[in-house]
Design an enzyme around this catalytic site. Structure first.
Site, short mmCIF file in Angstrom:
data_model
loop_
_atom_site.label_atom_id
_atom_site.label_comp_id
_atom_site.label_asym_id
_atom_site.label_seq_id
_atom_site.Cartn_x
_atom_site.Cartn_y
_atom_site.Cartn_z
N GLY A 15 0.82 -1.07 0.04
CA GLY A 15 -0.11 -0.13 -0.06
C GLY A 15 0.70 1.22 -0.08
N CYS A 381 -19.82 1.23 -19.08
CA CYS A 381 -19.23 1.05 -20.12
C CYS A 381 -19.71 -0.29 -20.79
CB CYS A 381 -17.65 1.01 -19.99
SG CYS A 381 -16.83 1.40 -21.39
N GLU A 405 -18.22 -7.20 -30.76
CA GLU A 405 -16.93 -7.48 -30.23
C GLU A 405 -17.31 -9.13 -29.93
OE1 GLU A 405 -16.32 -5.29 -26.51
OE2 GLU A 405 -14.53 -6.50 -26.23
N HIS A 507 -16.86 5.98 -17.86
CA HIS A 507 -16.68 5.54 -16.55
C HIS A 507 -16.80 6.55 -15.39
CE1 HIS A 507 -14.80 1.47 -17.87
NE2 HIS A 507 -14.79 2.43 -19.09
N GLU A 509 -17.02 6.03 -12.38
CA GLU A 509 -15.91 5.64 -11.22
C GLU A 509 -14.74 6.50 -11.06
OE1 GLU A 509 -16.64 3.84 -13.87
OE2 GLU A 509 -14.86 2.34 -14.26
N1 GLN Z 1 -15.39 -3.97 -24.43
C1 GLN Z 1 -16.24 -2.72 -24.55
C2 GLN Z 1 -15.70 -1.60 -25.64
O1 GLN Z 1 -14.46 -1.74 -25.99
C3 GLN Z 1 -16.24 -2.20 -23.14
C4 GLN Z 1 -15.12 -1.28 -22.82
C5 GLN Z 1 -15.18 -1.11 -21.38
O2 GLN Z 1 -15.90 -1.50 -20.62
N2 GLN Z 1 -14.18 -0.45 -20.69
O3 GLN Z 1 -16.34 -0.95 -26.04
#
Ligand code: GLN
Length: 537
Positions: A15, A381, A405, A507, A509
């Site tokens: 850490g 995402c 994908e 994202h 987060e």
């Molecule tokens: N695999 C998906 C994409 O490339 C989601 C990517 C992710 O969740 N960061 O769009």
């Protein structure tokens, strides 16, 4: 400009990043402007191409840099604005030096680790201070003292200290003091050896941070002080925290670590006022409410793969005075045992980001379960793409709908490759990355939560919602509540007729902090809390 260097000894995973970040919190709260950077000795140019099994989460910055997850700690614990310059790998150093060599910049000289590699490292230490206008630059050196790979970095900081002189540099060594059960004792030998190794290189620590499971008594501190050539009061005990990593600044303040650093660096700053931080801890230790949230992923056995997601959930809890128990759910287990069995006791379900096909069907089952049972859902995402696929298949009746994908031949490619990605073959730093603007729809739950219509969020993806299907979706309560300002990219979706079903292509987060919880996580935990109060126990 003053400099702190944080090294680690004995074992990895002590850490160091958290210790550096917590020192950042304390210095900031004394009114000192800090920045933090990480040096990683591996040869990858950045961690963007590494598997979660190797590296844990890839943390993304505003400028699109894919960085080490310690930068996440730095951003969560301080107000410092980080850029790609705050994470340096050996790969980048060598790439820069070799590019110069090819250009002929070295004018016929032999190019060597010392001085060319070490000079390049020192340049980055100076540069980051200048760019950010910080008074103190905290640099964490990844890896463990004694690693061959780390030597150029240690040599560079030794030379650097010589150059800037005493009173401008503070070396902090984070080490481990194991408790040997059979002997019933804490052992200092590994620490002695690690410090000896460091001094052999020419780096003498000013402060030793001793990670331990049991308190260090006076005799042990004296012993460490004597054998490691560190003053008694600079032997700092860093016991495992009881409840939360956010206690760490308070633990280190009690040990007077920030006083020591200021003294070493000859900085005159008032004591840190940590009252707001204490209030955060109060909410974590004794919350008014409690809730269980499931995170459905495929790397759940790894501590670090979804680091920022777990932290942002905790922040959402802080915003609602709610303690969150995070249940890590393996999506393949849902495939084996069914959603009901695995998810039935959860107040909220979150599907985080991801790549690759394994486990996607389990995530789709989780999204379906959340939608049908009206359990709060947050998709991040890939979690947004999963929610889209689920809705296409089970509400719109588009059989076999998928992302290209995972199934390039799908009859209904509701998620497909971003236009800008067509023809991209390199894997490194080539996704749609970093902060992008997003326009929220008037009247949407999102606009209400954000309290704004134009937001900026960080991205890391190659695939997106296929606009050919917009019309088919929108008639059915599937709301495109966030779009790129040109209207072309779907950034956020939400379902009408559901207490909380939101999913973002970005994202969130990466923008959440304990003292500034992200609106989507705040809303998600609020809805989960409300739902769990309604449920009969
Ligand atoms: N695999 C998906 C994409 O490339 C989601 C990517 C992710 O969740 N960061 O769009």
């Amino acid at each position: 400009m003053k400099y702190v260097f944080v090294t680690g000894g004995v074992v990895s995973s002590l850490g160091k990043g958290l210790t550096a970040a917590a020192l950042g919190t304390l210095l900031e709260n004394r009114g000192v402007k800090v920045t933090l950077q990480k040096f990683d000795p591996y040869l990858n140019v950045d961690p963007g191409t590494m598997s979660p099994y190797q590296h844990g989460e890839v943390y993304v910055l505003d400028d699109g840099a894919e960085t080490d997850l310690d930068l996440g700690h730095y951003e969560r614990f301080t107000h410092t604005k980080l850029s790609r310059k705050n994470n340096l790998t050996s790969g980048q150093v060598y790439q820069t030096v070799l590019d110069k060599e090819r250009r002929g910049d070295y004018l016929g000289m032999t190019v060597q680790v010392i001085p060319h590699i070490t000079d390049e490292i020192q340049k980055r230490i100076r540069e980051i201070g200048a760019i950010t206008g910080s008074e103190v630059v905290i640099t964490e050196i990844g890896g463990t003292t004694g690693d061959i790979e780390g030597l150029p970095f240690l040599e560079a900081i030794r030379e650097f200290a010589l150059d800037v002189g005493p009173g401008n540099v503070c070396f902090i060594h984070v080490t481990y003091v194991p408790f040997i059960k059979a002997a019933g004792e804490l052992k200092t030998k590994p620490t002695q050896q690690s410090v000896a190794k460091l001094r052999e290189i020419g780096v003498a620590p000013h402060i030793l941070v001793c990670r331990c499971e049991q308190p260090l008594n006076k005799e042990l501190r004296q012993k460490i002080s004597l054998f490691c050539n560190v003053p008694y009061n600079a032997v700092i005990e860093e016991k495992d925290v009881d409840h939360s990593i956010y206690e760490l600044p308070l633990v280190l303040q009690r040990e007077r670590m920030d006083d020591l650093v200021c003294k070493t660096l000859q900085i005159d700053a008032p004591p840190a006022n940590m009252s707001h931080w204490q209030e955060i801890i109060r909410k974590l230790v004794a919350p008014q409410h409690r809730v269980r949230i499931g995170v459905v992923g495929k790397y759940i056995e790894l501590q670090d793969a979804y680091k920022s997601v777990y932290e942002a959930i905790i922040h959402g809890g802080i915003a609602n005075d709610c303690g969150v128990a995070i249940e890590k759910v393996d999506s393949e287990e849902i495939e084996k045992n069914g959603a009901e069995k695995v998810l039935k006791d959860l107040a909220g379900i979150l599907v985080p980001g991801g790549f690759g096909e394994r486990g996607t069907e389990g995530k789709i089952l989780a999204a379906r379960y959340a939608r049908e049972k009206k359990i709060p859902y947050l998709g991040l995402c890939l979690g947004m793409q999963i929610a889209t696929i689920e809705f296409a298949r089970n509400v719109l009746g588009l059989q076999g709908a998928h992302s290209t994908e995972f199934d390039p031949q799908t009859p209904h490619p509701v998620i497909h490759l971003l236009n800008e990605q067509i023809g991209v073959t390199n894997k490194g730093a080539s996704m749609r990355l970093g902060s992008q603007p997003c326009q929220l729809a008037i009247g949407s739950k999102a606009a209400h939560l954000y309290g704004a219509f134009l937001i900026q969020e960080r991205h890391r993806h190659r695939y997106e919602f296929n606009n050919k299907y917009r019309e088919a979706f929108s008639g059915h309560g599937f709301n495109f509540s966030g779009l790129s300002p040109d209207g072309q990219l779907v950034e956020l979706i939400e379902l009408n007729d559901h207490p909380f079903f939101m999913a973002s292509q970005y994202h969130p987060e990466f923008l959440s902090k304990p003292n500034a919880p992200h609106p989507l996580f705040r809303g998600f935990i609020a809805a989960s809390c409300a739902a769990s109060h309604l449920k009969p126990h």
